[in-house]
Scaffold this motif. Structure first.
Motif, PDB file in Angstrom:
ATOM      1  N   GLN A  84       1.247  -0.988  -0.250  1.00 40.58           N
ATOM      2  CA  GLN A  84       0.075   0.424  -0.544  1.00 40.58           C
ATOM      3  C   GLN A  84       0.713   1.466   0.213  1.00 40.58           C
ATOM      4  O   GLN A  84       0.271   2.550  -0.584  1.00 40.58           O
ATOM      5  N   ILE A  85       1.751   1.618   0.815  1.00 37.60           N
ATOM      6  CA  ILE A  85       2.882   2.385   0.888  1.00 37.60           C
ATOM      7  C   ILE A  85       3.231   3.042  -0.300  1.00 37.60           C
ATOM      8  O   ILE A  85       3.603   3.582  -0.934  1.00 37.60           O
ATOM      9  N   ALA A  86       3.866   1.509  -1.179  1.00 38.71           N
ATOM     10  CA  ALA A  86       4.733   1.704  -2.368  1.00 38.71           C
ATOM     11  C   ALA A  86       3.887   2.578  -3.404  1.00 38.71           C
ATOM     12  O   ALA A  86       4.159   2.992  -4.324  1.00 38.71           O
ATOM     13  N   ARG A  87       2.079   2.064  -3.080  1.00 39.51           N
ATOM     14  CA  ARG A  87       1.590   2.912  -4.774  1.00 39.51           C
ATOM     15  C   ARG A  87       1.287   4.123  -3.832  1.00 39.51           C
ATOM     16  O   ARG A  87       2.011   5.099  -4.963  1.00 39.51           O
ATOM     17  N   LEU A  88       1.702   4.719  -2.474  1.00 37.44           N
ATOM     18  CA  LEU A  88       1.296   5.979  -2.541  1.00 37.44           C
ATOM     19  C   LEU A  88       2.631   6.533  -2.602  1.00 37.44           C
ATOM     20  O   LEU A  88       3.348   7.910  -3.288  1.00 37.44           O
ATOM     21  N   GLU A  89       4.201   5.620  -3.081  1.00 36.61           N
ATOM     22  CA  GLU A  89       5.369   6.155  -3.101  1.00 36.61           C
ATOM     23  C   GLU A  89       5.111   6.601  -4.567  1.00 36.61           C
ATOM     24  O   GLU A  89       6.082   7.627  -5.035  1.00 36.61           O
ATOM     25  N   ARG A  90       4.712   5.473  -5.535  1.00 29.41           N
ATOM     26  CA  ARG A  90       4.460   5.696  -6.969  1.00 29.41           C
ATOM     27  C   ARG A  90       3.925   7.458  -6.723  1.00 29.41           C
ATOM     28  O   ARG A  90       3.838   8.159  -8.060  1.00 29.41           O
ATOM     29  N   LEU A  91       2.602   7.189  -5.781  1.00 31.67           N
ATOM     30  CA  LEU A  91       1.782   8.960  -6.629  1.00 31.67           C
ATOM     31  C   LEU A  91       2.279   9.772  -6.078  1.00 31.67           C
ATOM     32  O   LEU A  91       2.652  11.519  -6.639  1.00 31.67           O
ATOM     33  N   VAL A  92       3.093   9.828  -4.989  1.00 33.71           N
ATOM     34  CA  VAL A  92       4.221  10.941  -5.109  1.00 33.71           C
ATOM     35  C   VAL A  92       5.160  11.614  -5.740  1.00 33.71           C
ATOM     36  O   VAL A  92       5.710  12.401  -6.378  1.00 33.71           O
TER      37      VAL A  92
END
Length: 410
Positions: A307-315
């Motif tokens: 889930q955090i990896a997805r946020l990292e991609r968005l950032v």
């Protein structure tokens, strides 16, 4: 003292220290060669463009080699730092086994309470304290959880659950080393309270309708532009689409700015936290307390690292707006607006779980710290809690803060 623990720590310390030294030497060599290639590139450029002595394409050779060395250097730095942190981990372990640890670790003075019924009398906190001996946690959350356990009693069932978890983690030296190596970076930067507050804050609006409208406006604008360039239509539809995109962006400008500003620090901290959580997720566990902690990490059916990896991609996509080549196109694509809406959608789903992730990690770190003590002191048994009338029997007890050579046991 455990001879096995000491010999294992000593062997690993020597190996990790040697690896760190070798990586540092390689890093220096790569840095020197980068300077050489940079100078060579200047000479080749002068020869190619200034004197026309060599073909112009020759400039690409030192340039490609320089970029390759930059990539190699970027990989060497984290590897060298990880080896140095592993070396420090085993150096601290050897210091504990050789009774020279006092004053070298985390004293936990911030957890001391003069009104506590026993912490001062039993040297629970402070330099040379029980907390300093036990605490290998690198995050503030893990250290706080260990301090809480030392300051307050637990039910017999809770004690037995912790004992079973510690017994399972006791032989897992690789796990403790990797958590320590990862945790140094996390502990320095992670603000659990602020991170949890960001995740649990009320949504600023990220509805699917807004995201759909943004995507449709950009798609319509792009289609009108292509049709105009092909001569199928005039410029008016594209102008209308451009105006609609601008109006939509302006309407959400204030909201988007707040989202972009607020995600900056949590985005970095979650990236650090993900490294620890991913390591915990990979560890197979069977003790009930550990399996419960592992289950607490999952949210929406996914482990937190994913889930955090997805946020990292968005950032990362959001940061692309700063690229000098992409920046002129970003407003036409509503890039910042669409990224902000996607980040808010992520926070609406996963944000409330951040505090649970941090709490589970804190428990795991505290248990791992106790497991480290159990590994280094195999002759110290767990207390056995029996049901029935309260009785106390303690033969062979000794104070854990006294060196083994000077400790007189009951």
């Amino acid at each position: 003292m455990s001879v096995d623990a000491r010999s294992e720590y000593s062997a690993r310390y020597t190996e990790r220290a040697g690896r760190a030294a070798a990586l540092a030497a390689r890093e220096r060599r790569v840095g020197s060669w980068r300077l050489v290639l940079f100078g060579a590139g200047l000479i080749v450029a002068w020869a190619a463009f200034g004197r026309h002595l060599v073909p112009e394409w020759s400039v690409a050779l030192p340039a490609v080699a320089f970029v390759a060395l930059m990539v190699a250097h970027a990989r060497l730095i984290p590897a060298r730092r990880a080896a140095e942190r592993a070396t420090a981990f085993y150096a601290a372990g050897l210091a504990r086994l050789e009774d020279r640890w006092a004053g070298q670790g985390r004293a936990g003075a911030e957890f001391a309470d003069a009104a506590h019924p026993y912490s001062a009398d039993l040297d629970i906190f402070g330099s040379g304290s029980l907390f300093e001996l036990l605490c290998t946690a690198r995050t503030r959350g893990g250290a706080t959880r260990l301090a809480d356990w030392l300051r307050a009693p637990a039910t017999p069932d809770e004690v037995r659950a912790r004992q079973a978890a510690v017994a399972e983690l006791r032989p897992r030296l690789d796990l403790r080393e990797e958590l320590a190596a990862l945790g140094d970076a996390v502990g320095a930067e992670l603000d659990v309270a602020a991170l949890a507050a960001w995740g649990a804050a009320p949504s600023r609006g990220s509805g699917a309708v807004l995201r759909l409208v943004a995507a449709l406006l950009v798609a319509g604008e792009a289609a009108a532009l292509v049709a105009w360039q092909l001569g199928a239509i005039g410029s008016l539809p594209f102008s209308i689409g451009l105006a609609a995109v601008a109006a939509f962006g302006l309407a959400l400008r204030t909201r988007v700015r707040v989202v972009v500003k607020d995600v900056d620090r949590p985005g970095r901290e979650l990236e650090l936290l993900a490294a620890l959580l991913a390591r915990v997720e990979r560890e197979p566990v069977t003790a009930p307390r550990l399996t419960a902690l592992r289950a607490a990490l999952d949210s929406a059916g996914l482990p937190p690292s994913r889930q955090i990896a997805r946020l990292e991609r968005l950032v990362g996509l959001l940061d692309a707006r700063r690229n000098q080549f992409f920046a002129p196109l970003a407003p036409l694509l509503l890039w910042q607006t669409q990224c902000a809406l996607a980040i808010e959608a992520w926070r609406a789903v996963s944000g409330p779980a951040i505090s649970r992730w941090c709490a589970a990690l804190a428990d795991f770190e505290a248990l791992s710290a106790l497991a480290g003590y159990a590994y280094e002191h195999p002759d110290d048994p767990f207390p056995e809690l029996l049901d029935g009338p309260a009785r106390y029997a303690g033969d062979g007890l000794g104070h854990p803060l006294l060196p083994a050579a000077r400790c007189v046991r009951n």
